[in-house]
Design an enzyme around this catalytic site. Structure first.
Site, PDB file in Angstrom:
ATOM      1  N   GLU A  41     -10.661  22.380 -53.045  1.00 10.87           N
ATOM      2  CA  GLU A  41     -10.544  21.510 -54.210  1.00 10.87           C
ATOM      3  C   GLU A  41      -9.115  20.959 -54.270  1.00 10.87           C
ATOM      4  OE1 GLU A  41     -11.546  21.890 -59.010  1.00 10.87           O
ATOM      5  OE2 GLU A  41     -10.855  23.654 -57.905  1.00 10.87           O
ATOM      6  N   LYS A 112     -17.803  17.151 -59.791  1.00 10.96           N
ATOM      7  CA  LYS A 112     -17.762  18.504 -60.338  1.00 10.96           C
ATOM      8  C   LYS A 112     -18.455  18.571 -61.692  1.00 10.96           C
ATOM      9  CE  LYS A 112     -14.474  22.271 -61.262  1.00 10.96           C
ATOM     10  NZ  LYS A 112     -13.045  22.651 -61.235  1.00 10.96           N
ATOM     11  N   CYS A 154     -15.524  24.964 -57.207  1.00 14.65           N
ATOM     12  CA  CYS A 154     -14.723  25.939 -57.946  1.00 14.65           C
ATOM     13  C   CYS A 154     -15.432  26.580 -59.131  1.00 14.65           C
ATOM     14  CB  CYS A 154     -13.405  25.291 -58.386  1.00 14.65           C
ATOM     15  SG  CYS A 154     -12.089  26.487 -58.787  1.00 14.65           S
TER      16      CYS A 154
END
Length: 272
Positions: A41, A112, A154
């Site tokens: 990321e 995301k 993440c």
């Protein structure tokens, strides 16, 4: 069976510097025989809100994405860039993974889904990703020569329903590019990744940031490749570097046949 490469980085706010470091590592992995490379990321920009706004590019446009496209075409590899800031038509910015094929074409992207809006007892104290990024609203599973890849980033890893749905949509491999904090990473990183692999019976490829960054941030590292039985096949604990492992989808098939948890599931809630 295909060799997968992982890059562990210590990115900062300067995308040109980060890209130079990335190119060297990707070229090294290509020489080792990697067919697909996964990066963390915030690979190209890891900074403040102003940094993300300054360097954000429209999807599939801009100098940095052109360089990534040229790199993958030149090396003849697939590249999953963990995330970079992408400028949306409405002016918002998303934290977006970019998957390039070996011809330099943008094969797929993923915005995301879960924003890291939490308080952590470290030097940075408070994290509010939603102040900078707009959350995504779509899951992505993409077909590649090396298996069907489910995309995540993440903080997503804490939400198991997302991963169950990626498996339901046909994922063989799930990528988790990340910049986990040192404190939360020490406590939860490995157990979350192994749990997601065990639950979905997928290979999990987790490329991480490591070390001290600007604005007092410190990340955990420990990039990992985990097999569908939940075993760690390869790990880069500290420092920047690369690692590789062979991904054997026949192992996935064997594990799923011997323990058909997807068929045994009796209750499923769709992610919202």
């Amino acid at each position: 069976m295909a060799k997968i490469g992982l890059v562990q980085m210590n990115s900062g706010a300067d995308p040109e510097h980060n890209l130079t470091k990335l190119k060297k590592k990707v070229k090294g992995l290509q020489l080792q025989g990697a067919k697909l490379v996964v990066t963390p990321e915030n690979t190209l920009v890891f900074g403040s809100k102003a940094d993300y706004q300054k360097w954000a590019e429209p999807l599939n446009d801009g100098p940095f994405q052109k360089e990534l496209s040229a790199l993958t075409e030149k090396l003849g590899i697939w590249l999953l860039l963990g995330s970079m800031p992408i400028l949306q038509p409405d002016g918002s910015i998303t934290s977006t993974s970019l998957l390039y094929n070996d011809k330099g074409q943008l094969q797929e992207h993923y915005n995301k889904l879960h924003m890291f809006d939490v308080d952590v007892a470290d030097k940075h104290h408070s994290y509010r990703e939603s102040d900078t990024f707009k959350a995504g609203d779509e899951l992505k599973v993409v077909k590649t020569p090396y298996g069907n890849i489910g995309m995540s980033i993440c903080y997503d890893v804490r939400f198991s329903l997302q991963y169950s749905e990626l498996r339901a949509q046909g994922a063989d491999i799930i990528v988790v590019p990340a910049a986990f904090t040192k404190l939360t990473g020490k406590a939860h990183w490995e157990v979350l990744l192994r749990a997601r692999a065990i639950e979905t019976q997928c290979w999990v490829i987790a490329a991480a940031q490591w070390g001290e960054h600007n604005e007092g941030r410190e990340t955990w590292g420990h990039s990992m490749i985990i097999d569908p039985w939940g075993q760690i096949v390869a790990c880069q604990q500290q420092g920047t570097g690369v690692l590789t492992a062979n991904i054997d989808l026949q192992l996935s098939e064997k594990i799923r046949a011997n323990m058909p948890v997807a068929e045994h599931t009796k209750f499923c809630v769709q992610p919202r």
